[in-house]
Motif scaffolding. Structure first.
Motif, mmCIF file in Angstrom:
data_model
loop_
_atom_site.group_PDB
_atom_site.id
_atom_site.type_symbol
_atom_site.label_atom_id
_atom_site.label_comp_id
_atom_site.label_asym_id
_atom_site.label_seq_id
_atom_site.Cartn_x
_atom_site.Cartn_y
_atom_site.Cartn_z
ATOM 1 N N UNK A 73 0.825 -1.216 0.000
ATOM 2 C CA UNK A 73 0.000 0.000 0.000
ATOM 3 C C UNK A 73 0.850 1.254 0.000
ATOM 4 N N UNK A 74 2.012 1.203 0.656
ATOM 5 C CA UNK A 74 2.877 2.385 0.768
ATOM 6 C C UNK A 74 3.422 2.805 -0.591
ATOM 7 N N UNK A 75 3.580 1.833 -1.499
ATOM 8 C CA UNK A 75 4.091 2.113 -2.838
ATOM 9 C C UNK A 75 2.987 2.442 -3.837
ATOM 10 N N UNK A 76 1.770 2.004 -3.576
ATOM 11 C CA UNK A 76 0.733 2.068 -4.591
ATOM 12 C C UNK A 76 -0.402 3.034 -4.292
ATOM 13 N N UNK A 77 -0.661 3.362 -3.038
ATOM 14 C CA UNK A 77 -1.848 4.138 -2.687
ATOM 15 C C UNK A 77 -1.489 5.572 -2.330
ATOM 16 N N UNK A 78 -2.352 6.497 -2.742
ATOM 17 C CA UNK A 78 -2.176 7.902 -2.434
ATOM 18 C C UNK A 78 -3.493 8.635 -2.589
ATOM 19 N N UNK A 79 -3.513 9.897 -2.198
ATOM 20 C CA UNK A 79 -4.727 10.715 -2.244
ATOM 21 C C UNK A 79 -4.764 11.505 -3.550
ATOM 22 N N UNK A 80 -5.828 11.354 -4.350
ATOM 23 C CA UNK A 80 -5.909 12.112 -5.602
ATOM 24 C C UNK A 80 -6.216 13.584 -5.352
ATOM 25 N N UNK A 81 -5.953 14.404 -6.357
ATOM 26 C CA UNK A 81 -6.330 15.812 -6.334
ATOM 27 C C UNK A 81 -7.626 15.971 -7.119
ATOM 28 N N UNK A 82 -8.596 16.713 -6.614
ATOM 29 C CA UNK A 82 -9.900 16.807 -7.283
ATOM 30 C C UNK A 82 -9.773 17.286 -8.723
ATOM 31 N N UNK A 83 -10.460 16.580 -9.608
ATOM 32 C CA UNK A 83 -10.514 16.995 -11.005
ATOM 33 C C UNK A 83 -9.285 16.692 -11.817
ATOM 34 N N UNK A 84 -8.289 16.011 -11.244
ATOM 35 C CA UNK A 84 -7.045 15.739 -11.956
ATOM 36 C C UNK A 84 -6.957 14.258 -12.316
ATOM 37 N N UNK A 85 -6.753 13.987 -13.577
ATOM 38 C CA UNK A 85 -6.613 12.611 -14.035
ATOM 39 C C UNK A 85 -5.281 12.040 -13.551
ATOM 40 N N UNK A 86 -5.326 10.841 -12.986
ATOM 41 C CA UNK A 86 -4.112 10.170 -12.536
ATOM 42 C C UNK A 86 -3.496 9.440 -13.720
ATOM 43 N N UNK A 87 -2.221 9.741 -14.000
ATOM 44 C CA UNK A 87 -1.527 9.205 -15.164
ATOM 45 C C UNK A 87 -0.483 8.173 -14.761
ATOM 46 N N UNK A 88 -0.207 7.238 -15.652
ATOM 47 C CA UNK A 88 0.866 6.284 -15.434
ATOM 48 C C UNK A 88 2.201 7.023 -15.496
ATOM 49 N N UNK A 89 3.198 6.549 -14.738
ATOM 50 C CA UNK A 89 4.504 7.221 -14.764
ATOM 51 C C UNK A 89 5.191 7.049 -16.116
ATOM 52 N N UNK A 90 6.047 8.007 -16.446
ATOM 53 C CA UNK A 90 6.803 7.959 -17.695
ATOM 54 C C UNK A 90 7.671 6.712 -17.754
ATOM 55 N N UNK A 91 8.210 6.284 -16.613
ATOM 56 C CA UNK A 91 8.988 5.039 -16.565
ATOM 57 C C UNK A 91 8.713 4.338 -15.247
ATOM 58 N N UNK A 92 8.983 3.047 -15.217
ATOM 59 C CA UNK A 92 8.846 2.259 -14.002
ATOM 60 C C UNK A 92 10.248 2.018 -13.453
ATOM 61 N N UNK A 93 10.503 2.527 -12.285
ATOM 62 C CA UNK A 93 11.841 2.436 -11.700
ATOM 63 C C UNK A 93 12.126 1.011 -11.239
ATOM 64 N N UNK A 94 13.365 0.578 -11.457
ATOM 65 C CA UNK A 94 13.822 -0.731 -11.002
ATOM 66 C C UNK A 94 14.387 -0.569 -9.607
ATOM 67 N N UNK A 95 13.542 -0.814 -8.624
ATOM 68 C CA UNK A 95 13.851 -0.467 -7.230
ATOM 69 C C UNK A 95 14.108 -1.748 -6.443
ATOM 70 N N UNK A 96 15.154 -1.732 -5.607
ATOM 71 C CA UNK A 96 15.372 -2.785 -4.644
ATOM 72 C C UNK A 96 14.691 -2.364 -3.338
#
Length: 325
Positions: free
Chosen positions: A299-322
């Protein structure tokens, strides 16, 4: 990717992060949580809005809770140096094609509203009503004794462009996480105005969304005490306690009744010297997120609070994170 250069003569003077405006579904339940569990102080409230602050803060509020049909991060608030800076900000946004408006807000007067090019909804003000600080009013301390709002952390779909934009406004880089190798991309940046590690952290992810806002507390024992308080109320902890490598923060993350994430935080360091060098973290180094402590949940990596009226977009890249095990 390029590390932004410090800008010491920004187009207008942002002093610090100041307050967050949250839309909440059940105002009474939210006030109960922030007042009696976290330990903020209610300054004013009516049937639709509540204003709260930390014990060190002279300003009238650092959290505004607004009753709404859906929960959201309505605005991130920043204090500027003067009324003239508000006018300079309006002129700068107009010059760069960013729509803005001046509104009048309770307890903070003339306020500049703007949605930045990445969908983050902001407000700027110069002067807020003052209240006596409660730092020595120990009989009023509750929860983890939060002192002051410290920073915001957001998910940004266009991480590098967002970092560059805020660098132009005078936010200075203190730490960043980057891919290794030639052409490695910055996946997160911690940027400040007030001289500690961050006022505004920008993290690669689905955005625009608010990941969390954070309150400074006196020390680790205050955070441990909040763990006991929440456990006694049957409330879950999302992450921590633990310590980040990034910022050296001793931390705890909890969620309010609407799912907004709050970090309780202490132990970072000063960064106000003009020649302070940003600290680079490799994305392959798990200590940046968890120097010690249990690993973060999904949940810490995936969930967040949206801003009203703003479309949530996929990130430009997916980081390779350890991620720490």
């Amino acid at each position: 990717m390029p590390v932004p250069q410090h800008v010491f003569d920004p187009p207008f003077n942002i002093v610090r992060s100041s307050h967050v405006v949250l839309d909440v579904v059940d105002l009474n339940k939210s006030v109960e949580f922030y007042d009696n569990i976290i330990g903020l102080h209610v300054e004013d409230r009516d049937d639709t809005t509540a204003y709260l602050r930390g014990s060190e803060e002279h300003q009238h509020h650092s959290v505004v809770l607004r009753k709404a049909e859906q929960s959201a991060a309505a605005r991130l608030g920043f204090k500027v140096g003067s009324e003239a800076d508000l006018d300079k900000a309006g002129s700068w946004f107009a010059e760069h094609g960013v729509l803005y408006s001046f509104v009048d807000r309770p307890f903070q007067g003339r306020t500049l509203h703007v949605t930045d090019p990445f969908g983050f909804r902001l407000e700027f003000y110069a002067t807020m009503d003052k209240r006596p600080h409660l730092l020595r009013r120990y009989e009023r301390y509750k929860g983890c004794h939060p002192q002051r709002l410290d920073h915001f952390n957001v998910f940004a779909a266009e991480t590098q462009d967002t970092i560059d934009f805020y660098a132009r406004l005078g936010f200075r880089l203190t730490e960043y996480a980057e891919e290794d190798g030639d052409g490695g991309r910055i996946a997160a940046a911690w940027m400040h105005r007030k001289g500690n590690v961050h006022d505004f952290a920008i993290t690669n992810g689905k955005g625009p969304r608010l990941h969390h806002f954070a309150y400074w507390v006196p020390g680790p024992l205050n955070i441990i005490h909040l763990c006991d308080v929440m456990a006694s109320r049957g409330l879950a902890l999302e992450r921590g306690p633990g310590r980040h490598g990034i910022s050296n923060a001793f931390f705890l993350y909890v969620r309010d009744p609407d799912g907004h994430r709050i970090e309780l935080y202490c132990s970072d360091y000063q960064t106000m010297d003009h020649d302070h060098e940003p600290l680079r973290w490799s994305l392959r180094d798990p200590r940046r997120q968890t120097l010690w402590g249990a690993p973060a949940p999904r949940s810490w990596f995936e969930q967040g609070s949206p801003f009203p009226g703003q479309e949530v977009r996929e990130p430009v890249f997916v980081a390779d994170v350890v991620i720490a095990d």
